[in-house]
Design a protein around this motif. Structure first.
Motif, PDB file in Angstrom:
ATOM      1  N   GLN A 251      36.505 168.690  83.746  1.00 46.56           N
ATOM      2  CA  GLN A 251      37.695 168.320  84.500  1.00 46.56           C
ATOM      3  C   GLN A 251      37.503 168.625  85.985  1.00 46.56           C
ATOM      4  O   GLN A 251      37.839 167.818  86.854  1.00 46.56           O
ATOM      5  CB  GLN A 251      38.938 169.069  83.972  1.00 46.56           C
ATOM      6  N   GLU A 252      36.908 169.779  86.248  1.00 48.15           N
ATOM      7  CA  GLU A 252      36.678 170.184  87.624  1.00 48.15           C
ATOM      8  C   GLU A 252      35.655 169.256  88.297  1.00 48.15           C
ATOM      9  O   GLU A 252      35.848 168.806  89.436  1.00 48.15           O
ATOM     10  CB  GLU A 252      36.181 171.626  87.608  1.00 48.15           C
ATOM     11  N   LEU A 253      34.574 168.974  87.595  1.00 48.13           N
ATOM     12  CA  LEU A 253      33.544 168.092  88.149  1.00 48.13           C
ATOM     13  C   LEU A 253      34.132 166.713  88.450  1.00 48.13           C
ATOM     14  O   LEU A 253      33.848 166.111  89.483  1.00 48.13           O
ATOM     15  CB  LEU A 253      32.369 167.942  87.180  1.00 48.13           C
ATOM     16  N   ALA A 254      34.967 166.236  87.514  1.00 47.75           N
ATOM     17  CA  ALA A 254      35.551 164.904  87.703  1.00 47.75           C
ATOM     18  C   ALA A 254      36.469 164.907  88.930  1.00 47.75           C
ATOM     19  O   ALA A 254      36.478 163.973  89.722  1.00 47.75           O
ATOM     20  CB  ALA A 254      36.318 164.488  86.452  1.00 47.75           C
ATOM     21  N   GLY A 255      37.236 165.973  89.089  1.00 44.98           N
ATOM     22  CA  GLY A 255      38.131 166.105  90.238  1.00 44.98           C
ATOM     23  C   GLY A 255      37.353 165.982  91.540  1.00 44.98           C
ATOM     24  O   GLY A 255      37.796 165.348  92.502  1.00 44.98           O
ATOM     25  N   GLY A 259      36.609 158.854  93.659  1.00 45.84           N
ATOM     26  CA  GLY A 259      36.087 157.786  94.495  1.00 45.84           C
ATOM     27  C   GLY A 259      34.701 157.317  94.090  1.00 45.84           C
ATOM     28  O   GLY A 259      34.206 156.328  94.591  1.00 45.84           O
ATOM     29  N   ARG A 260      34.059 158.069  93.180  1.00 49.37           N
ATOM     30  CA  ARG A 260      32.732 157.628  92.736  1.00 49.37           C
ATOM     31  C   ARG A 260      32.809 157.006  91.349  1.00 49.37           C
ATOM     32  O   ARG A 260      33.718 157.284  90.584  1.00 49.37           O
ATOM     33  CB  ARG A 260      31.795 158.824  92.621  1.00 49.37           C
ATOM     34  N   GLU A 261      31.837 156.181  91.047  1.00 47.78           N
ATOM     35  CA  GLU A 261      31.749 155.631  89.687  1.00 47.78           C
ATOM     36  C   GLU A 261      31.063 156.670  88.817  1.00 47.78           C
ATOM     37  O   GLU A 261      29.884 156.998  89.028  1.00 47.78           O
ATOM     38  CB  GLU A 261      30.912 154.354  89.703  1.00 47.78           C
ATOM     39  N   ILE A 262      31.810 157.211  87.851  1.00 47.91           N
ATOM     40  CA  ILE A 262      31.198 158.279  87.062  1.00 47.91           C
ATOM     41  C   ILE A 262      30.970 157.865  85.617  1.00 47.91           C
ATOM     42  O   ILE A 262      31.689 157.046  85.045  1.00 47.91           O
ATOM     43  CB  ILE A 262      32.020 159.593  87.105  1.00 47.91           C
ATOM     44  N   CYS A 263      29.943 158.448  85.057  1.00 43.05           N
ATOM     45  CA  CYS A 263      29.669 158.330  83.625  1.00 43.05           C
ATOM     46  C   CYS A 263      29.890 159.719  83.045  1.00 43.05           C
ATOM     47  O   CYS A 263      29.347 160.700  83.564  1.00 43.05           O
ATOM     48  CB  CYS A 263      28.226 157.881  83.417  1.00 43.05           C
ATOM     49  N   GLN A 275      39.194 158.985  83.237  1.00 39.26           N
ATOM     50  CA  GLN A 275      38.996 157.552  83.090  1.00 39.26           C
ATOM     51  C   GLN A 275      37.726 157.102  83.794  1.00 39.26           C
ATOM     52  O   GLN A 275      37.780 156.443  84.836  1.00 39.26           O
ATOM     53  CB  GLN A 275      40.207 156.809  83.634  1.00 39.26           C
ATOM     54  N   PRO A 276      36.595 157.485  83.265  1.00 41.26           N
ATOM     55  CA  PRO A 276      35.330 157.162  83.902  1.00 41.26           C
ATOM     56  C   PRO A 276      34.946 155.708  83.689  1.00 41.26           C
ATOM     57  O   PRO A 276      35.534 155.024  82.850  1.00 41.26           O
ATOM     58  CB  PRO A 276      34.340 158.063  83.180  1.00 41.26           C
ATOM     59  N   LYS A 277      33.940 155.266  84.471  1.00 40.07           N
ATOM     60  CA  LYS A 277      33.403 153.916  84.288  1.00 40.07           C
ATOM     61  C   LYS A 277      32.831 153.792  82.880  1.00 40.07           C
ATOM     62  O   LYS A 277      32.919 152.756  82.234  1.00 40.07           O
ATOM     63  CB  LYS A 277      32.294 153.702  85.322  1.00 40.07           C
ATOM     64  N   ALA A 307      26.214 154.262  86.861  1.00 44.29           N
ATOM     65  CA  ALA A 307      27.232 154.976  87.619  1.00 44.29           C
ATOM     66  C   ALA A 307      26.531 155.652  88.798  1.00 44.29           C
ATOM     67  O   ALA A 307      25.305 155.631  88.891  1.00 44.29           O
ATOM     68  CB  ALA A 307      27.883 156.018  86.717  1.00 44.29           C
ATOM     69  N   SER A 308      27.320 156.271  89.695  1.00 45.76           N
ATOM     70  CA  SER A 308      26.621 156.972  90.785  1.00 45.76           C
ATOM     71  C   SER A 308      26.337 158.421  90.404  1.00 45.76           C
ATOM     72  O   SER A 308      25.438 159.041  90.972  1.00 45.76           O
ATOM     73  CB  SER A 308      27.385 156.855  92.097  1.00 45.76           C
ATOM     74  N   VAL A 309      27.132 158.974  89.472  1.00 43.71           N
ATOM     75  CA  VAL A 309      26.804 160.299  88.927  1.00 43.71           C
ATOM     76  C   VAL A 309      27.111 160.335  87.432  1.00 43.71           C
ATOM     77  O   VAL A 309      27.947 159.588  86.924  1.00 43.71           O
ATOM     78  CB  VAL A 309      27.617 161.457  89.578  1.00 43.71           C
TER      79      VAL A 309
END
Ligand code: TXA
Ligand code: MG
Length: 339
Positions: A251-255, A259-263, A275-277, A307-309
């Motif tokens: 949760q913290e990492l996602a926060g 603005g980035r596309e995350i997996c 709600q990741p990519k 994704a970017s990360v």
């Protein structure tokens, strides 16, 4: 210029790679000093005749693996071991009785039948008895043991399907023996005895707690992450994804990745509300065995999601979870927390 290099590399390696289930062909290739990727219950191995240094050299070349990194040898049964080693400690017999064939590897003092190239000059050889029925059947056909590291290019995730092997080593090896998806999914646990102490050199498919329970005494875990590890598969950066991977509180990492596309690589419900990519699940019901089985395939899928990360949470640090966290840690990019 780039293109030229790629072509030159290809011409060094290019050969037709076939995936199949032909044991007899696999036997013939290995007898002839060729490489065959084989299924085991942990991960796929890239096998060569361990007694033939010319064949063993091909393993290092196909993987781009440094030759200071020793190889595990595989035999069909515990009865095959004494002819290659100077001694088997009694306590190893107890572990072998309980865990072999299976996801455990023993470090034993080698005799001179084992080429120094296999152990990278170490006086100990790593011995494993795989349980997979095709690996068993193949080993029983052969008059020698098989040196087999995981069948991936050096530094990348271990393969748990024949297709993963093809993706990494296609064009470099003639044959992949297809035994389906690996049931354990993590490499074997490596056990050693030094100065009377039991030492785990790599956490893996047999949990440290289970080994300690059989031995009924203390077991030390020494899985260094330095430049000259005793088991170099322990190199700090290993199993790497190409997309940067960060591990921590999801949760913290996602926060921090807004603005980035995350997996996201989830375990149980730890990705709730995100709600990741791209969302990949290690085990929806929170089973560590299932997560172990899925881990390397999920790392590969995460790389393909563009994704970017990639973000992953730690799994519970118990049983197989400690080995899963170890692989996540080594796959992660420095510095953890996000830049
Ligand atoms: O489950 C497994 O162990 C798989 C399957 C194919 O058997 N094999 C595997 O091999 O994971 P590999 O090469 O990817 O990892 C073997 C690890 C490396 O960390 C290597 O350094 C260590 O075992 N190792 C091998 N021989 C050793 C030795 N003589 N002394 C210390 N470490 C050794
Ligand atoms: Mg490996």
């Amino acid at each position: 210029m780039k293109k030229k290099n790629r072509e030159a590399n290809n011409s060094n390696h290019r050969m037709k790679t076939i995936i199949g289930t032909d044991l007899e062909l696999a036997r013939q290739l290995l007898e002839a000093g060729e490489l065959v990727a084989i299924p085991t219950e942990t991960v796929y191995g890239l096998a060569a005749n361990a007694l033939n240094p010319d064949a063993v050299v091909k393993v290092f070349a196909a993987k781009d693996r440094p030759s200071f990194n020793p190889l595990i040898v595989h035999v069909a049964s515990w009865q095959d071991v004494p002819q290659y080693v100077l001694d088997i400690p009694d306590d190893f017999h107890r572990l072998a009785e309980r865990f072999t064939p299976g996801a455990i590897t023993f470090l034993l003092p080698k005799n001179n039948r084992i080429p120094d190239l296999v152990t990278a000059g170490s006086p100990k050889v790593a011995v494993r008895i795989p349980a997979h029925p095709l690996a068993q059947a193949l080993l029983r056909k052969l008059p020698f043991l098989l040196a087999a590291p995981s069948a991936n290019p050096f530094g990348y995730a271990s393969p748990t399907t024949a297709r993963h092997v093809l993706d990494g080593l296609g064009g470099r090896i003639p044959y992949i023996l297809d035994g389906g998806p690996c049931q354990v999914g993590l490499e074997s646990t490596i056990v050693d005895i030094a100065e009377g102490e039991f030492i785990i050199r790599r956490k893996g498919g047999v949990a440290v707690e289970d080994i300690a329970a059989v031995l009924g005494g203390p077991v030390f875990v020494r899985v260094g992450a330095d430049e000259h590890p005793v088991a170099p598969g322990q190199l700090k950066r290993h199993y790497a994804t190409r997309t940067p991977l960060f591990v921590g509180d999801l949760q913290e990492l996602a926060g921090r990745s807004a603005g980035r596309e995350i997996c996201v690589i989830a375990f149980g419900n730890n990705a709730e509300g995100l709600q990741p990519k791209c969302l990949l699940q290690l085990s929806g019901q929170g089973s560590l065995a299932e997560a172990a089985r899925n881990l390397f395939a999920v790392l590969r899928q995460a790389d393909h999601c563009e994704a970017s990360v990639i973000l992953a949470g730690w799994v519970p640090e118990e049983g197989l979870g400690t080995a899963i966290n170890d692989r996540l840690r080594r796959a992660a990019h420095d510095p953890l927390p996000l830049p």
